[in-house]
Design a protein around this motif. Structure first.
Motif, PDB file in Angstrom:
ATOM      1  N   LYS A 147       0.752  -1.316  -0.003  1.00 33.31           N
ATOM      2  CA  LYS A 147       0.094  -0.057  -0.038  1.00 33.31           C
ATOM      3  C   LYS A 147       0.950   1.334  -0.090  1.00 33.31           C
ATOM      4  O   LYS A 147       2.098   1.141   0.073  1.00 33.31           O
ATOM      5  N   ILE A 148       0.256   2.532  -0.063  1.00 33.88           N
ATOM      6  CA  ILE A 148       0.945   3.650  -0.073  1.00 33.88           C
ATOM      7  C   ILE A 148       1.341   3.967   1.386  1.00 33.88           C
ATOM      8  O   ILE A 148       0.272   3.691   2.309  1.00 33.88           O
ATOM      9  N   VAL A 149       2.664   4.442   1.481  1.00 36.14           N
ATOM     10  CA  VAL A 149       3.144   4.686   2.828  1.00 36.14           C
ATOM     11  C   VAL A 149       2.974   5.909   3.154  1.00 36.14           C
ATOM     12  O   VAL A 149       3.195   6.265   4.522  1.00 36.14           O
ATOM     13  N   HIS A 150       2.593   7.006   2.378  1.00 35.06           N
ATOM     14  CA  HIS A 150       2.708   8.269   2.986  1.00 35.06           C
ATOM     15  C   HIS A 150       2.159   8.679   4.199  1.00 35.06           C
ATOM     16  O   HIS A 150       0.734   8.344   4.281  1.00 35.06           O
ATOM     17  N   GLY A 151       2.960   9.239   5.140  1.00 40.47           N
ATOM     18  CA  GLY A 151       2.062   9.678   6.270  1.00 40.47           C
ATOM     19  C   GLY A 151       1.764   8.507   7.523  1.00 40.47           C
ATOM     20  O   GLY A 151       1.341   8.856   8.253  1.00 40.47           O
ATOM     21  N   LYS A 152       2.351   7.338   7.079  1.00 41.89           N
ATOM     22  CA  LYS A 152       1.996   6.242   7.807  1.00 41.89           C
ATOM     23  C   LYS A 152       3.172   5.918   8.805  1.00 41.89           C
ATOM     24  O   LYS A 152       4.261   5.997   8.498  1.00 41.89           O
ATOM     25  N   HIS A 153       2.896   5.221   9.703  1.00 45.21           N
ATOM     26  CA  HIS A 153       3.933   4.621  10.591  1.00 45.21           C
ATOM     27  C   HIS A 153       4.125   2.912   9.973  1.00 45.21           C
ATOM     28  O   HIS A 153       3.351   2.674   9.377  1.00 45.21           O
ATOM     29  N   ASP A 154       5.495   2.554  10.653  1.00 46.24           N
ATOM     30  CA  ASP A 154       5.480   1.099  10.333  1.00 46.24           C
ATOM     31  C   ASP A 154       4.424   0.280  10.546  1.00 46.24           C
ATOM     32  O   ASP A 154       3.836  -0.807   9.495  1.00 46.24           O
ATOM     33  N   ASP A 155       4.013   0.337  11.742  1.00 48.55           N
ATOM     34  CA  ASP A 155       2.961  -0.692  12.227  1.00 48.55           C
ATOM     35  C   ASP A 155       1.576  -0.300  11.572  1.00 48.55           C
ATOM     36  O   ASP A 155       0.688  -1.227  11.659  1.00 48.55           O
ATOM     37  N   GLU A 156       1.507   0.579  10.785  1.00 46.99           N
ATOM     38  CA  GLU A 156       0.093   0.873  10.036  1.00 46.99           C
ATOM     39  C   GLU A 156       0.204   0.251   8.713  1.00 46.99           C
ATOM     40  O   GLU A 156      -0.603   0.139   7.769  1.00 46.99           O
ATOM     41  N   ILE A 157       1.616  -0.192   8.503  1.00 48.00           N
ATOM     42  CA  ILE A 157       1.897  -0.447   7.042  1.00 48.00           C
ATOM     43  C   ILE A 157       1.936  -2.200   6.878  1.00 48.00           C
ATOM     44  O   ILE A 157       1.340  -2.652   6.024  1.00 48.00           O
ATOM     45  N   PHE A 158       2.800  -2.745   7.728  1.00 48.95           N
ATOM     46  CA  PHE A 158       2.984  -3.923   7.429  1.00 48.95           C
ATOM     47  C   PHE A 158       2.161  -4.982   8.433  1.00 48.95           C
ATOM     48  O   PHE A 158       1.511  -4.506   9.313  1.00 48.95           O
ATOM     49  N   PRO A 159       2.042  -6.162   7.924  1.00 45.12           N
ATOM     50  CA  PRO A 159       0.918  -7.008   8.696  1.00 45.12           C
ATOM     51  C   PRO A 159       1.775  -7.321  10.082  1.00 45.12           C
ATOM     52  O   PRO A 159       2.690  -7.322  10.384  1.00 45.12           O
ATOM     53  N   VAL A 160       0.750  -7.725  10.856  1.00 45.61           N
ATOM     54  CA  VAL A 160       0.915  -8.036  12.308  1.00 45.61           C
ATOM     55  C   VAL A 160       2.240  -8.931  12.693  1.00 45.61           C
ATOM     56  O   VAL A 160       3.149  -8.720  13.384  1.00 45.61           O
ATOM     57  N   GLN A 161       2.414 -10.020  11.544  1.00 47.79           N
ATOM     58  CA  GLN A 161       3.254 -11.124  11.944  1.00 47.79           C
ATOM     59  C   GLN A 161       4.723 -10.760  11.322  1.00 47.79           C
ATOM     60  O   GLN A 161       5.660 -11.409  11.631  1.00 47.79           O
TER      61      GLN A 161
ATOM     62  N   LEU B 258      10.702  -5.082  12.762  1.00 46.98           N
ATOM     63  CA  LEU B 258      10.358  -3.798  12.650  1.00 46.98           C
ATOM     64  C   LEU B 258      10.941  -3.164  13.854  1.00 46.98           C
ATOM     65  O   LEU B 258      11.095  -1.719  13.641  1.00 46.98           O
ATOM     66  N   GLU B 259      10.988  -3.678  15.000  1.00 49.70           N
ATOM     67  CA  GLU B 259      11.530  -2.657  15.933  1.00 49.70           C
ATOM     68  C   GLU B 259      13.005  -2.560  16.037  1.00 49.70           C
ATOM     69  O   GLU B 259      13.208  -1.468  16.276  1.00 49.70           O
ATOM     70  N   GLU B 260      13.682  -3.310  15.448  1.00 47.19           N
ATOM     71  CA  GLU B 260      15.060  -3.163  15.105  1.00 47.19           C
ATOM     72  C   GLU B 260      15.260  -2.020  14.116  1.00 47.19           C
ATOM     73  O   GLU B 260      16.041  -0.915  14.385  1.00 47.19           O
ATOM     74  N   VAL B 261      14.209  -1.825  13.266  1.00 52.11           N
ATOM     75  CA  VAL B 261      14.661  -0.618  12.128  1.00 52.11           C
ATOM     76  C   VAL B 261      14.057   0.434  12.778  1.00 52.11           C
ATOM     77  O   VAL B 261      14.893   1.524  12.857  1.00 52.11           O
ATOM     78  N   THR B 262      13.042   0.351  13.632  1.00 51.85           N
ATOM     79  CA  THR B 262      12.416   1.494  14.399  1.00 51.85           C
ATOM     80  C   THR B 262      13.602   1.952  15.404  1.00 51.85           C
ATOM     81  O   THR B 262      14.076   3.310  15.327  1.00 51.85           O
ATOM     82  N   PHE B 263      14.147   1.044  15.935  1.00 57.57           N
ATOM     83  CA  PHE B 263      15.255   1.439  17.017  1.00 57.57           C
ATOM     84  C   PHE B 263      16.550   2.338  16.184  1.00 57.57           C
ATOM     85  O   PHE B 263      17.011   3.388  16.486  1.00 57.57           O
ATOM     86  N   LEU B 264      17.062   1.630  15.040  1.00 56.87           N
ATOM     87  CA  LEU B 264      18.021   2.481  14.252  1.00 56.87           C
ATOM     88  C   LEU B 264      17.705   3.740  13.966  1.00 56.87           C
ATOM     89  O   LEU B 264      18.341   4.679  13.997  1.00 56.87           O
TER      90      LEU B 264
END
Lengths: 654, 151
Positions: free
Chosen positions: A97-111, A115-121
């Motif tokens: 989907k289009i990612v503009h304006g969204k956070h990671d957890d709104e984009i990627f599926p739950v499983q 993502l936490e590591e990327v966010t951390f970086l």
């Protein structure tokens, strides 16, 4: 025109000018603002599926983004709240989907994992203002497990006028396709630094090991000498046959230990590079004959034939380390004898001259080339060999048990496992062949073996020696009026000083020394001994401990002091109590280490001759700088054994 | 004369000397040191021993006439005697010297005196034996035989 008119017109001019400038400025300002807006727009514009009109002018940038959009690298720009501002297609294809304006957890599926590591970086990058990079194990449903290299790069803006604040983060993710087990490569953190550390520690460990071996061997040697001396003393105290036999077993075990210590010390000193080879003239043929004689004696009961052959080309005298050559040859011959029950043991000696030109057909084959030189790949084969150098080539063949093929690989290793009967006293140790190999290689040669089980073995070694004629430098003590030609092959006879006050003992000692091929200068007390030492140079001193005027301990102390400092100690001439001296003697406590002498003179071997073989007496001897001791009454074998450690034994008269 | 019988006598006498501990291994060492380059070695050493010892025993006896006794001096003499008798292989003499020195250390005058007498006796015994052996050796050689060497 009057001045007021002029003023008025210039003022009007100025005002007009001013108006112009103001207009220009306004234009510039609005243009500037437009530009800034454009830039801001450009920054904020996301994927360029639709190029917005504001960035029409920045065609190149659009072109770059367009190229990026189709690349297989995921690049995205997030603001300081980690909301996506724009991202390449690649990332969006993951997200679906289009990612503009969204956070990671709104984009990627739950499983989704990782993502936490990327966010951390990203957070780290924003906070620290510096680039963050790491590998991240990612799992995306329907895509599977991947390993991404994630690089988070902060982007700086003009918020609040400050230039250095990160206002967003550009994240680049590279999918690194890795095979299953090379995940370990990623996880492995061995750096060049760590490898270097490991090497350094290993080298240190080896040094420590050699030092330990050296020190322990010396420490063990001292009481061992004491033990053997005591055994000797016990032997002469009137024993019955059974006791005598038991004692001989004790002595022979002790001698084996002493030999093992000697081997250990040799190996340790070789490994630490401390071993120095002699370059003295010696007669290879003499060595062969001596060892052959010894072999005959050793095979007396077995009835083996002992054959020796010295090639015609072997020079009478060569220059090298005769003691070591003898050591190797003797060990190999004893080994041969040990493993041969019937038949013969042969010693064969040849020599091949090194002629310095590789083209010469007589130049030794690759096999004979020195082990050391083979390691230096870039140097020509003839390096280190000059005209007049020789390779001494010795073969020891036996018709014994032979060596099985399986044993070949570890034959020359330390402590190889071949058993030998403990009732046969050969002074042999598991170190023997390893030591021989190292010694031979140190002398520029090689040690090899051919063997067939049931038929026998042939050990071959080569050593590099110099020709005596070529390398003839005049001896510093040569008498100038000597009429003989400069290359005198007569072996220098060792000078022995004997200090003993008992006439009967002197006569016996002289006779024993004569049997061994030595002559000696005799003095009757300590004072005379020191006088003799001052006048002449001796190769060995035999010191009776209990002498009038000055005892042996004081003499030894004085000699060591002189060796170390170049001057004789004061107060020694008036017969001071040696107890006072002994408190200052720590420096001489030294189990016979030759390389310790740091003084002006080389260390002369001092042998104590004493009836007192108590441990404290023996220790006192060593503390005063003695190298060994012989118990009284002096036994011929013991004298020979001790002397052979310090002096080359001339040929014996049987 | 038949050297065979002399040789047997010699061997028996030598064996007896070892068994009685009059002589020990050290004496055998001396015999082994004798060779064509040193043909009279044993005889020379033995006669030196006799000479030396007799003088020493004389000096020792004299020290007992001193008052007070100089035990250090006595010990020094005994030490010498111990050394030379050990070198020759006179085992019993040597053993007595060890005891003698112990008495000297204790400064035991009677003990020392006793030891001196014993030592003199033992010395006399070993001297006689050695002389007998040497004479036998001469006779054997004169009879054309060789002196047997005991292991």
């Amino acid at each position: 025109m009057d001045s007021s008119a002029i003023d008025r017109s210039s003022t009007e001019n100025c005002a007009a000018e001013l108006e112009n400038v103001r207009a220009e400025n306004a234009k510039l300002r609005s243009q500037n603002e437009a530009l800034i807006r454009e830039v801001e727009q450009l920054k904020l514009t996301g994927s360029s599926r639709i190029a917005s009109p504001e960035v029409e002018s920045s065609v190149e940038i659009a072109g770059l983004l367009s190229a990026l959009k189709d690349s297989c690298i995921s690049i995205s720009y997030c603001d300081s709240d980690l909301r996506y501002v724009w991202a390449t297609h690649f990332l969006e294809s993951f997200a679906g989907k289009i990612v503009h304006g969204k956070h990671d957890d709104e984009i990627f599926p739950v499983q989704t994992k990782g993502l936490e590591e990327v966010t951390f970086l990203r957070k780290q990058a924003l906070e620290s203002g510096s680039l963050q990079m790491d590998y991240v194990q990612v799992f995306i449903p329907d895509r599977g497990h991947m390993t991404w290299l994630v690089i988070a790069n902060p982007s700086f803006g003009h918020e609040g006028g400050k230039q250095e604040v990160p206002v967003g983060v550009i994240t680049t993710c590279l999918n690194i396709p890795l095979a299953g087990d090379s995940q370990a490569l990623v996880r492995s953190r061995t750096t060049e630094y760590e490898l270097r550390e490991a090497v350094r520690l290993t080298e240190e460990a080896i040094r420590a090991k050699n030092m330990f071996l050296s020190i322990m061997s010396h420490e063990i040697r001292t009481p061992l000498n004491g033990l053997l001396g005591l055994a000797q003393a016990l032997e002469s105290s009137g024993l019955d046959r059974d006791q005598r036999e038991l004692l001989q077993a004790i002595v022979s075990s002790g001698t084996i230990i002493a030999d093992i210590l000697g081997d250990i010390l040799d190996l340790a000193s070789m490994e630490s590079g401390a071993m120095k080879l002699e370059t003295q003239p010696f007669s290879p043929a003499d060595i062969v004959h001596e060892i052959a004689k010894m072999a005959v004696a050793a095979t007396h009961e077995k009835g083996l034939e002992v054959l020796s052959y010295v090639g015609k080309s072997v020079p009478e005298v060569v220059i090298g380390d005769g003691l070591r050559v003898r050591q190797v040859m003797k060990y190999l011959v004893l080994n041969a004898i040990k493993f041969t029950q019937e038949g013969s043991v042969q010693i064969r000696l040849d020599s091949i001259p090194m002629l310095g030109t590789p083209d010469d057909p007589r130049f030794p084959s690759e096999e004979l080339v020195t082990g050391r030189e083979k390691r230096q790949k870039d140097q020509p084969v003839k390096s280190g060999c000059r005209e007049g150098d020789f390779v001494l080539y010795c073969q020891i063949a036996d018709t014994g048990l032979g060596i099985p093929k399986e044993a070949f690989a570890t034959l020359f290793d330390h402590f190889r496992g071949l058993k030998f009967s403990s009732t046969i006293n050969h002074g042999g140790t598991g170190l023997g062949l390893a030591l021989c190999k190292q010694l031979v290689e140190l002398m520029g040669g090689r040690l090899t073996v051919h063997s067939e089980v049931g038929k026998g073995s042939v050990f071959t070694f080569s050593v590099l020696c110099k020709s005596h004629d070529r390398d003839c430098s005049p001896e510093p003590t040569a008498k100038p009026v000597d009429n003989r030609p400069p290359c005198n092959h007569r072996r220098k006879e060792p000078k022995i000083l004997l200090a003993e006050d008992n006439k009967v003992n002197v006569m016996v000692a002289i006779s024993m020394l004569k049997r061994l091929g030595f002559t000696a200068q005799v003095v009757a007390n300590g004072v005379e001994a020191l006088e003799a030492m001052r006048k002449d140079k001796y190769d060995l001193v035999l010191l009776d401990i209990c002498m009038p005027l000055m005892d042996g301990l004081q003499v030894a102390y004085a000699i060591r002091k002189f060796e170390q400092t170049g001057s004789w100690p004061e107060g020694i001439w008036d017969g001071n109590d040696s107890k006072e001296l002994s408190t200052a003697l720590e420096g001489f406590r030294n189990g016979g280490r030759e390389e310790d002498s740091t003084g002006t003179s080389p260390r002369i071997p001092i042998i104590a001759v004493t009836a007192n073989a108590l441990r404290s007496d023996i220790e006192r001897c060593f503390a005063h700088g003695m190298d060994a001791f012989i118990p009284k009454p002096v036994m011929f074998q013991k004298l020979r054994e001790i002397l052979s450690k310090y002096l080359p034994l001339p040929l014996e008269q049987q | 004369m038949d050297p065979g019988m002399l040789q047997r006598q010699y061997v028996e006498l030598m064996q007896a000397s070892f068994q009685e501990n009059l002589l020990d291994d050290q004496f055998s060492q001396l015999q082994q040191l004798q060779d064509p380059t040193n043909p009279d070695f044993v005889a020379e050493v033995v006669s030196l021993f006799f000479e030396d010892s007799e003088k020493l025993l004389n000096d020792l006896s004299k020290t007992f006439e001193h008052n007070p006794m100089n035990f250090k001096q006595i010990d020094a003499y005994v030490h010498q005697f111990k050394g030379s008798s050990a070198s020759i292989g006179a085992a019993r003499v040597k053993a007595l010297c060890v005891a003698f020195r112990a008495y000297c250390e204790e400064e035991n005058r009677d003990g020392c005196w006793q030891c001196l007498q014993q030592v003199k006796r033992e010395f006399f015994l070993v001297k006689t034996r050695l002389q007998a052996l040497l004479q036998l050796e001469e006779k054997i050689i004169a009879a054309g035989g060789t002196v047997p060497l005991l292991e």
